[in-house]
Design a protein around this motif. Structure first.
Motif, short mmCIF file in Angstrom:
data_model
loop_
_atom_site.label_atom_id
_atom_site.label_comp_id
_atom_site.label_asym_id
_atom_site.label_seq_id
_atom_site.Cartn_x
_atom_site.Cartn_y
_atom_site.Cartn_z
N ILE A 10 80.22 44.67 75.34
CA ILE A 10 80.44 46.06 74.94
C ILE A 10 80.58 46.96 76.16
N VAL A 11 79.65 46.82 77.10
CA VAL A 11 79.62 47.72 78.25
C VAL A 11 80.86 47.56 79.13
N VAL A 12 81.35 46.33 79.30
CA VAL A 12 82.53 46.14 80.14
C VAL A 12 83.77 46.79 79.53
N LYS A 13 83.70 47.13 78.24
CA LYS A 13 84.80 47.82 77.57
C LYS A 13 84.52 49.32 77.41
N GLY A 14 83.43 49.78 78.04
CA GLY A 14 83.15 51.21 78.07
C GLY A 14 82.28 51.73 76.95
N GLY A 15 81.68 50.83 76.15
CA GLY A 15 80.90 51.28 75.01
C GLY A 15 79.40 51.18 75.21
N ASN A 16 78.67 51.58 74.17
CA ASN A 16 77.21 51.43 74.10
C ASN A 16 76.86 50.44 73.00
N LEU A 17 75.73 49.77 73.16
CA LEU A 17 75.18 48.93 72.10
C LEU A 17 74.05 49.67 71.42
N LEU A 18 74.15 49.85 70.09
CA LEU A 18 73.06 50.38 69.28
C LEU A 18 72.54 49.22 68.45
N LEU A 19 71.36 48.73 68.81
CA LEU A 19 70.81 47.52 68.21
C LEU A 19 69.93 47.87 67.02
N GLY A 20 70.25 47.31 65.85
CA GLY A 20 69.53 47.62 64.63
C GLY A 20 68.34 46.72 64.39
N VAL A 21 67.14 47.31 64.25
CA VAL A 21 65.92 46.57 63.92
C VAL A 21 65.12 47.40 62.92
N GLY A 22 64.18 46.76 62.24
CA GLY A 22 63.37 47.49 61.28
C GLY A 22 61.97 46.91 61.16
N LYS B 190 84.43 33.88 81.27
CA LYS B 190 82.98 34.07 81.23
C LYS B 190 82.49 35.19 82.14
N VAL B 191 83.41 35.95 82.72
CA VAL B 191 83.02 36.99 83.68
C VAL B 191 83.42 38.36 83.17
N GLY B 192 82.44 39.25 83.09
CA GLY B 192 82.70 40.64 82.74
C GLY B 192 82.55 41.52 83.97
N TYR B 193 83.19 42.69 83.96
CA TYR B 193 83.22 43.54 85.14
C TYR B 193 82.83 44.97 84.82
N THR B 194 81.96 45.53 85.65
CA THR B 194 81.66 46.96 85.59
C THR B 194 81.76 47.53 86.99
N GLN B 195 81.77 48.86 87.04
CA GLN B 195 81.97 49.51 88.34
C GLN B 195 81.08 50.74 88.45
N LYS B 196 80.60 50.98 89.67
CA LYS B 196 79.84 52.19 89.97
C LYS B 196 80.22 52.62 91.38
N GLU B 197 81.00 53.70 91.46
CA GLU B 197 81.51 54.17 92.74
C GLU B 197 82.25 53.04 93.47
N ILE C 184 79.66 39.95 86.06
CA ILE C 184 78.57 39.44 85.24
C ILE C 184 79.02 38.13 84.61
N TYR C 185 78.45 37.05 85.10
CA TYR C 185 78.79 35.72 84.59
C TYR C 185 77.92 35.42 83.37
N LEU C 186 78.55 34.95 82.29
CA LEU C 186 77.87 34.71 81.02
C LEU C 186 77.79 33.21 80.74
N GLU D 56 70.07 34.69 81.00
CA GLU D 56 70.90 35.32 79.96
C GLU D 56 72.29 35.66 80.50
N ALA D 57 72.32 36.19 81.72
CA ALA D 57 73.57 36.53 82.39
C ALA D 57 73.27 36.65 83.88
N ILE D 58 74.28 36.43 84.71
CA ILE D 58 74.10 36.41 86.15
C ILE D 58 74.98 37.49 86.76
N VAL D 59 74.38 38.38 87.54
CA VAL D 59 75.12 39.50 88.10
C VAL D 59 75.34 39.29 89.59
N ILE D 60 76.60 39.38 89.98
CA ILE D 60 76.98 39.34 91.39
C ILE D 60 77.51 40.72 91.78
#
Length: 482
Positions: free
Chosen positions: A347-359, A401-408, A414-416, A474-478
């Motif tokens: 979700i995040v690599v596509k610019g979204g947020n995850l809203l996780l439902g629990v009760g 298996k690799v997702g990408y995010t950016q900050k500056e 992120i390897y999955l 769970e996931a590996i960040v480089i």
């Protein structure tokens, strides 16, 4: 009351298949259509809060109500539609009476809002949304406009000094630094001005022709506005007003996405303009999410139980359950921490947020499996969160298996690892157009990694002694920096 969980749970799945079919699997075509119809806010305070919200990346949505007592799917057993079945009942009205009479049983004496809030905080969530009222109309707060509420003196929990559950949960969450939101159902299947008992309900819509009884519908609109006004006036700072029940909407806004379950032939306009303007007088900059109704009052999109195939150019959030249902049901099967983190990454690599439902259950407690999963998610985010929070999408977004995010000037790859992966590859290919000398770091232990440049990016060398251990993560960040 007879236990009808198994059948209602199946009904729930059917209901959501209807939703998802209407979403057309949230395909690229559907994405483009929703992007094109999205209306950007012109309010600078709303825009600033929307930008802030987009950096949160992870929130939780809490469903709690009469259905928590019964261990059934929320509200939908009341819907007189042909996909709904009610195990043990051969009469709809007997079922409906039994369901509503659960108000005399719901008594969550073990509810510890401070413990909840701490759990959400430690899970890495940045915001929390709580159900003030679902479609059944039962209020989890002290509404002055109905007696069908948990604070009714005739009901057991009213004796508790913190009987106003919504207030209790919002206050505790704010103390933990979480942004807070209020879920509210626009349809109400108990009030006489929506489901008028003079006429039997036929589906999820009003039981009467609102054009023939305009004063009754006017009273319902006023009732809805009154409840939303008290929610945004009496409960402290509210960051998000999250409105569900998209079939209550102006008739002119019905589109292909929702036409399958928007069959009512008349205009059910509740005046969102007035609602939003009134609320924002007390809550400047508050986000309003009138779900699936394209207008300036849908500040972000909310695909349900799905994620888009491609990044979206507008704000969005996927609301997805941790288990199979939004609220508590017995013997539910929950996603693992690996599944949650990889879902979040997708979700995040596509610019979204995850809203996780629990009760929580009827006692106000969360299943230990939920607590364990949330704790593991929080542990991962405590180490790798900089690759998630306040990041932006960057090409190629998700490649294998690799997702990408950016900050500056930093890229996070992120390897999955797959579910059964025993050892990660000796080299991980990262597609990037970053120039010059790079520094590659394994975020989990700050270890510097060797790399070599190739035509379409770089190859990261993974030390042999780490490959088995990392495969269990769970996931590996480089982290890549110039």
């Amino acid at each position: 009351m007879k236990n009808n969980f198994k059948i209602l749970f199946a009904s729930f799945i059917l209901a959501h298949s209807i939703y998802l079919h209407a979403q057309n699997d949230f395909s690229l075509k559907a994405d483009k259509s929703e992007e094109e119809s999205y209306v950007w806010t012109k309010d600078p305070q709303v825009k600033a809060n929307l930008d802030k919200w987009q950096g949160y990346k992870f929130g939780v949505l809490i469903h709690m109500g009469l259905y928590s007592q019964l261990g059934t799917v929320e509200s939908w057993g009341l819907a007189p539609e042909d996909w709904v079945t009610r195990d043990g009942y051969d009469n709809y009205y007997t079922y409906a009476t039994d369901y509503r009479n659960t108000k005399y049983k719901l008594n969550p004496t073990n509810l510890d809002a401070e413990k909840w809030a701490k759990m959400f905080k430690e899970a890495g969530a940045k915001y929390m949304i709580f159900t003030s009222k679902h479609h059944d109309g039962f209020c989890m707060y002290d509404s002055k406009f109905t007696d069908f509420k948990i604070t009714n003196p005739a009901f057991p929990y009213a004796k508790n000094p913190k009987a106003d559950v919504l207030k209790n949960v919002l206050d505790a969450s704010r103390k933990q630094g979480l942004a807070v939101g209020v879920y509210f159902s626009k349809p109400d299947w108990t009030t006489e001005n929506f489901w008028w008992s003079y006429y039997p309900p036929k589906d999820r819509n009003p039981t009467y022709d609102i054009t023939k009884f305009p004063e009754r519908w006017k009273s319902y609109v006023q009732y809805t506005q009154n409840q939303l006004n008290e929610l945004t006036t009496n409960y402290g700072k509210v960051d998000i007003l999250w409105l569900d029940g998209c079939w209550v909407r102006p008739f002119s806004t019905i589109n292909k996405k929702v036409e399958e379950f928007c069959k009512y032939p008349y205009d059910m306009d509740i005046n969102m303009k007035l609602i939003a303007e009134t609320a924002r007088k007390k809550q400047p900059g508050m986000l309003v999410v009138d779900r699936w109704v394209p207008s300036e009052y849908e500040n972000y999109l909310t695909p349900e139980q799905k994620t888009p195939e491609k990044p979206l150019s507008v704000p969005w959030e996927s609301c997805i359950t941790l288990g199979g249902a939004w609220g508590w049901v017995p013997n539910d099967k929950y996603k693992s921490s690996k599944e949650v983190i990889q879902l979040m990454t997708n979700i995040v690599v596509k610019g979204g947020n995850l809203l996780l439902g629990v009760g929580p259950d009827a006692k106000g407690e969360f299943d230990p499996k939920i607590e364990k999963t949330l704790a593991a998610v929080g542990k991962w985010l405590a180490i790798n969160g900089e690759a998630i929070y306040n990041t932006k999408p960057v090409t190629p977004y998700l490649d294998g298996k690799v997702g990408y995010t950016q900050k500056e000037n930093t890229i996070y790859a992120i390897y999955l690892p797959s579910k059964d992966e025993k050892e990660i590859p000796s080299e991980i290919a990262i597609k990037t157009n970053m120039k010059g000398s790079l520094k590659a770091t394994l975020l989990s232990d700050k270890r510097k990694l060797r790399y070599k440049k190739v035509n379409n990016g770089i190859l990261i060398a993974i030390p042999k002694e780490l490959r088995s251990t990392l495969a269990s993560h769970e996931a590996i960040v480089i982290q890549l920096t110039n």
